[in-house]
Design a protein around this motif. Structure first.
Motif, PDB file in Angstrom:
ATOM      1  N   GLU A  98       0.757  -1.413  -0.036  1.00 52.62           N
ATOM      2  CA  GLU A  98       0.066  -0.077  -0.083  1.00 52.62           C
ATOM      3  C   GLU A  98       0.831   1.524  -0.040  1.00 52.62           C
ATOM      4  N   HIS A  99       2.066   1.079   0.406  1.00 53.96           N
ATOM      5  CA  HIS A  99       2.979   2.305   0.651  1.00 53.96           C
ATOM      6  C   HIS A  99       3.960   2.421  -0.478  1.00 53.96           C
ATOM      7  N   LEU A 100       4.061   1.561  -1.446  1.00 55.84           N
ATOM      8  CA  LEU A 100       4.649   1.643  -2.676  1.00 55.84           C
ATOM      9  C   LEU A 100       4.134   2.448  -3.956  1.00 55.84           C
ATOM     10  N   TYR A 101       5.092   3.277  -4.668  1.00 58.66           N
ATOM     11  CA  TYR A 101       4.584   3.951  -5.907  1.00 58.66           C
ATOM     12  C   TYR A 101       4.094   2.889  -6.825  1.00 58.66           C
ATOM     13  N   ASP A 102       4.988   1.801  -7.007  1.00 56.44           N
ATOM     14  CA  ASP A 102       4.639   0.909  -8.087  1.00 56.44           C
ATOM     15  C   ASP A 102       4.930  -0.540  -7.681  1.00 56.44           C
ATOM     16  N   PRO A 103       4.005  -1.073  -6.943  1.00 52.39           N
ATOM     17  CA  PRO A 103       4.082  -2.188  -6.217  1.00 52.39           C
ATOM     18  C   PRO A 103       4.237  -3.344  -7.464  1.00 52.39           C
ATOM     19  N   LEU A 104       3.801  -3.308  -8.180  1.00 53.04           N
ATOM     20  CA  LEU A 104       3.857  -4.275  -9.429  1.00 53.04           C
ATOM     21  C   LEU A 104       5.254  -4.538  -9.783  1.00 53.04           C
ATOM     22  N   ASN A 105       5.928  -3.373 -10.021  1.00 55.56           N
ATOM     23  CA  ASN A 105       7.403  -3.549 -10.440  1.00 55.56           C
ATOM     24  C   ASN A 105       8.162  -4.103  -9.465  1.00 55.56           C
ATOM     25  N   VAL A 106       7.901  -4.069  -8.007  1.00 56.43           N
ATOM     26  CA  VAL A 106       8.529  -4.371  -6.939  1.00 56.43           C
ATOM     27  C   VAL A 106       8.492  -5.915  -7.022  1.00 56.43           C
ATOM     28  N   LEU A 107       7.333  -6.289  -7.102  1.00 59.39           N
ATOM     29  CA  LEU A 107       6.943  -7.770  -7.183  1.00 59.39           C
ATOM     30  C   LEU A 107       7.753  -8.531  -8.288  1.00 59.39           C
ATOM     31  N   LYS A 108       7.500  -7.772  -9.395  1.00 60.19           N
ATOM     32  CA  LYS A 108       8.556  -8.291 -10.684  1.00 60.19           C
ATOM     33  C   LYS A 108      10.022  -8.469 -10.237  1.00 60.19           C
ATOM     34  N   ASN A 109      10.443  -7.302  -9.476  1.00 62.08           N
ATOM     35  CA  ASN A 109      11.788  -7.294  -9.358  1.00 62.08           C
ATOM     36  C   ASN A 109      12.383  -8.504  -8.244  1.00 62.08           C
ATOM     37  N   ILE A 110      11.418  -8.627  -7.382  1.00 60.51           N
ATOM     38  CA  ILE A 110      11.991  -9.585  -6.224  1.00 60.51           C
ATOM     39  C   ILE A 110      11.820 -10.995  -6.411  1.00 60.51           C
ATOM     40  N   ARG A 111      11.112 -11.167  -7.597  1.00 55.12           N
ATOM     41  CA  ARG A 111      10.683 -12.812  -8.104  1.00 55.12           C
ATOM     42  C   ARG A 111      12.116 -13.551  -8.243  1.00 55.12           C
ATOM     43  N   LYS A 112      12.993 -12.861  -8.746  1.00 63.37           N
ATOM     44  CA  LYS A 112      14.247 -13.700  -9.158  1.00 63.37           C
ATOM     45  C   LYS A 112      15.247 -14.104  -7.763  1.00 63.37           C
ATOM     46  N   TYR A 113      14.778 -13.465  -6.507  1.00 63.74           N
ATOM     47  CA  TYR A 113      15.399 -13.680  -5.411  1.00 63.74           C
ATOM     48  C   TYR A 113      14.948 -15.033  -4.822  1.00 63.74           C
ATOM     49  N   LEU A 114      13.477 -15.304  -5.333  1.00 62.51           N
ATOM     50  CA  LEU A 114      12.991 -16.489  -4.573  1.00 62.51           C
ATOM     51  C   LEU A 114      13.425 -17.793  -5.278  1.00 62.51           C
ATOM     52  N   LYS A 115      13.430 -18.782  -4.338  1.00 60.20           N
ATOM     53  CA  LYS A 115      13.924 -20.177  -4.812  1.00 60.20           C
ATOM     54  C   LYS A 115      12.633 -20.596  -5.688  1.00 60.20           C
ATOM     55  N   LYS A 116      12.909 -21.879  -6.420  1.00 66.03           N
ATOM     56  CA  LYS A 116      12.072 -22.467  -7.466  1.00 66.03           C
ATOM     57  C   LYS A 116      10.504 -22.381  -6.755  1.00 66.03           C
ATOM     58  N   GLU A 117      10.684 -23.085  -5.388  1.00 70.16           N
ATOM     59  CA  GLU A 117       9.501 -23.484  -4.579  1.00 70.16           C
ATOM     60  C   GLU A 117       9.361 -22.256  -3.476  1.00 70.16           C
ATOM     61  N   GLY A 118       9.900 -21.270  -3.627  1.00 67.45           N
ATOM     62  CA  GLY A 118       9.966 -19.918  -2.801  1.00 67.45           C
ATOM     63  C   GLY A 118       8.410 -19.493  -2.811  1.00 67.45           C
ATOM     64  N   LYS A 119       7.968 -18.664  -1.759  1.00 69.37           N
ATOM     65  CA  LYS A 119       6.684 -18.173  -1.497  1.00 69.37           C
ATOM     66  C   LYS A 119       6.777 -16.610  -1.419  1.00 69.37           C
ATOM     67  N   ILE A 120       5.775 -15.841  -1.730  1.00 67.73           N
ATOM     68  CA  ILE A 120       5.371 -14.342  -1.225  1.00 67.73           C
ATOM     69  C   ILE A 120       4.514 -14.526  -0.145  1.00 67.73           C
ATOM     70  N   LEU A 121       4.572 -13.945   0.791  1.00 65.19           N
ATOM     71  CA  LEU A 121       3.695 -13.889   1.962  1.00 65.19           C
ATOM     72  C   LEU A 121       3.297 -12.233   2.214  1.00 65.19           C
ATOM     73  N   MET A 122       2.118 -11.973   1.849  1.00 63.80           N
ATOM     74  CA  MET A 122       1.699 -10.670   1.990  1.00 63.80           C
ATOM     75  C   MET A 122       0.478 -10.331   2.809  1.00 63.80           C
ATOM     76  N   SER A 123       0.281  -9.164   3.459  1.00 59.37           N
ATOM     77  CA  SER A 123      -0.793  -8.806   4.091  1.00 59.37           C
ATOM     78  C   SER A 123      -1.030  -7.358   3.829  1.00 59.37           C
ATOM     79  N   ILE A 124      -2.477  -7.142   3.188  1.00 61.80           N
ATOM     80  CA  ILE A 124      -2.673  -6.104   2.284  1.00 61.80           C
ATOM     81  C   ILE A 124      -4.249  -5.560   2.690  1.00 61.80           C
ATOM     82  N   SER A 125      -4.445  -4.510   3.122  1.00 64.46           N
ATOM     83  CA  SER A 125      -5.734  -4.048   3.794  1.00 64.46           C
ATOM     84  C   SER A 125      -6.830  -3.749   2.453  1.00 64.46           C
TER      85      SER A 125
END
Length: 557
Positions: free
Chosen positions: A334-361
């Motif tokens: 909620e506090h990012l100007y471009d959250p979609l781009n951040v999600l794209k960029n951090i994807r490479k740091y996840l293992k193949k079976e890695g997970k994103i865990l998020m809480s969003i209002s």
């Protein structure tokens, strides 16, 4: 070893008597001294104190407040430890001995605290009791010394805080700018941590807390003092303790590894690391990493986690690709100007079976809609103070798909609904012509998502190895390969078990063969989990029974 128990009083003699009587009853003699600092009580407290031969007293001619009063008691204390204790508590069997066991279990522990029935900071536990006698019975069962019930914390609430005398001498006394009270325990907790010591919460110590007795008589005054001292704390430390100290318990509950496995966890927007520290309490072998913009929090957090002070929207973090099992985004998008781009960029740091865990209002929670219709914008969730983006579950799903993630689990926080709330939701459903109750009811979503390609690639290789074991083809070589992957953290036990369930027919056979080899490699926790799963599937399986006896020492392996 002696503990100086410092208690402040201001009227409320009934509660003071209950507290001190419980200390006398449930604390070993000659292991403590009681120091009571009275802040000019106008009831019978002073006269009662004068008649107590086992209590040292300081009788103030005016109400100096909690921090100043505690400091007065500390100055005359002769114990090896200082215990700050509210007068509106009832202590219980083994309370002080258990606290001391934890306090002196390590040189780097500076202070410890207890759990109770009434407290903030996740120090509350539930108990079924209707009176004092039943409460004591509950406490007896709870207060069995157990180091597995100790958790490291960033701060402790001051209703019951036991501090080593040498730590107090190094850190100093309570900061009296917080008089008459509020935030002095937050401040002192951070000062202890800044000095290099740990704070521990002892869940094997339950004491009863009536709660806020002194402030209940004047709630308006309490609110004013709270606001003033909150500002003082923020000016002193450079951050808000309420904003940065929240533990994202619901995100931690989405982690699906076994507690003994090695995992790497990154939290973006980690504050001073309350969630990361709690992950470490549960997952002892977790590698903790964080990204936080506020530099002021780093001196607190860097003691237990690798924290980078960078802007995730402008800088690439210094991590290897496919390094993390989990990346947490707790009320961050909620506090990012471009959250979609951040999600794209951090994807490479996840293992193949890695997970994103998020809480969003959830911007369409019924209370938000009602407030907007009334011309008011009041977010339901306290994290939404300065949101840049707003989300519904459909927008979250679209954003994740665009960034090449798929949603695995969606849960959420539901606020209590009254009859007028239900009527309002029904009215909304009628206006739009469809039932949206499931979306209106959540004030916040908790989401676990994974990469699109998680089911392919490496999983295909693992399935191949498991099927070779099942069909007695190069069994030893295949098991060795799987164990090596476990050792290097390229594979986790949860994934192996999930793939056996999906891809293997002779499940017990594969579980048992893997368990046997893991046992030989001294990976006992892994072996026990697999064997337990095999036994659960078929308790009569001969090989399973044989392995169980082997691991219990009743049969040669």
């Amino acid at each position: 070893m002696k503990t100086s128990i410092i208690i402040l009083t201001f009227n409320q003699l009934h509660y003071t008597k209950l507290c001190i009587d419980s200390i006398r009853k449930y604390t070993e003699k000659d292991t403590y001294e009681i120091i009571v600092v009275d802040n000019h009580s106008t009831d019978e407290t002073v006269q009662w104190l004068k008649n107590q031969e086992d209590i040292k007293t300081i009788l103030n001619k005016e109400n100096l407040g909690f921090p100043k009063g505690c400091n007065q008691g500390i100055k005359i204390a002769q114990g090896d430890n200082i215990l700050l204790l509210n007068n509106d508590v009832i202590v219980t069997p083994n309370w002080l001995s258990n606290l001391n066991k934890c306090l002196y279990s390590s040189d780097d522990i500076g202070a410890v605290g207890a759990v109770t029935n009434y407290c903030s900071n996740y120090q509350t536990i539930k108990g079924a009791y209707k009176n004092t006698e039943e409460m004591i019975d509950f406490a007896k069962k709870n207060n069995l010394s157990n180091k597995d019930e100790w958790e490291e914390r960033l701060k402790l609430i001051g209703f019951c805080m036991l501090i080593k005398k040498n730590v107090l001498e190094k850190v100093g006394t309570l900061d009296e700018i917080f008089s008459p009270g509020n935030f002095e325990d937050d401040d002192y907790s951070f000062r202890i941590r800044k000095a290099g010591y740990k704070l521990m919460l002892c869940k094997d110590v339950f004491i009863y807390h009536f709660g806020s007795i002194s402030f209940n008589e004047n709630r308006n005054k309490f609110s004013e003092i709270f606001t003033v001292n909150k500002k003082k704390f923020e000016e002193k430390w450079g951050f808000s303790t309420s904003y940065y100290s929240d533990i994202q318990v619901d995100l931690i509950n989405l982690i699906d590894h076994f507690q003994f496995e090695k995992i790497n966890v990154l939290e973006i927007g980690c504050g001073f690391g309350s969630t990361l520290l709690q992950i470490k309490n549960v997952y002892k072998n977790a590698g903790l990493y964080g990204i936080e913009l506020n530099k002021k929090t780093l001196e607190i957090t860097r003691a237990f986690a690798d924290i980078q002070c960078i802007d995730i929207e402008k800088e690439d973090p210094p991590y290897a690709e496919e390094f993390f099992d989990y990346i947490l985004l707790g009320n961050t998008l909620e506090h990012l100007y471009d959250p979609l781009n951040v999600l794209k960029n951090i994807r490479k740091y996840l293992k193949k079976e890695g997970k994103i865990l998020m809480s969003i209002s959830n911007v369409i929670h019924y209370n938000i809609i009602r407030n907007l219709l009334n011309g008011d914008w009041r977010p339901v969730h306290h994290f939404l103070k300065t949101p840049i983006r707003f989300f519904t579950i459909n927008e979250i799903d679209t954003m994740l798909k665009t960034a090449k993630y798929s949603i695995e689990i969606v849960t959420g926080k539901i606020t209590q609904q009254h009859e007028d709330d239900k009527q309002f939701i029904n009215s909304l459903n009628q206006i739009i012509g469809k039932d949206m109750t499931s979306q209106y009811k959540y004030c916040e979503y908790y989401i676990k998502s994974k990469k699109f390609e998680s089911a392919s690639g490496e999983n295909t290789e693992i399935k191949f190895l498991l099927r070779r074991i099942e069909n007695d083809i190069l069994v030893e070589e295949s098991i060795t390969c799987l164990i090596e992957m476990l050792h290097k953290c390229k594979l986790d036990l949860y994934t192996i078990m999930k793939l056996i369930d999906v891809a293997i027919i002779k499940k017990e056979k594969v579980f048992n063969q893997l368990a046997a080899q893991l046992y030989k490699k001294s990976m006992y926790e892994y072996a026990n989990v697999l064997l337990a799963k095999s036994y659960e599937m078929n308790p009569q399986h001969m090989e399973t029974q044989k392995l169980l006896k082997c691991m219990e020492g009743e049969h040669p392996c």
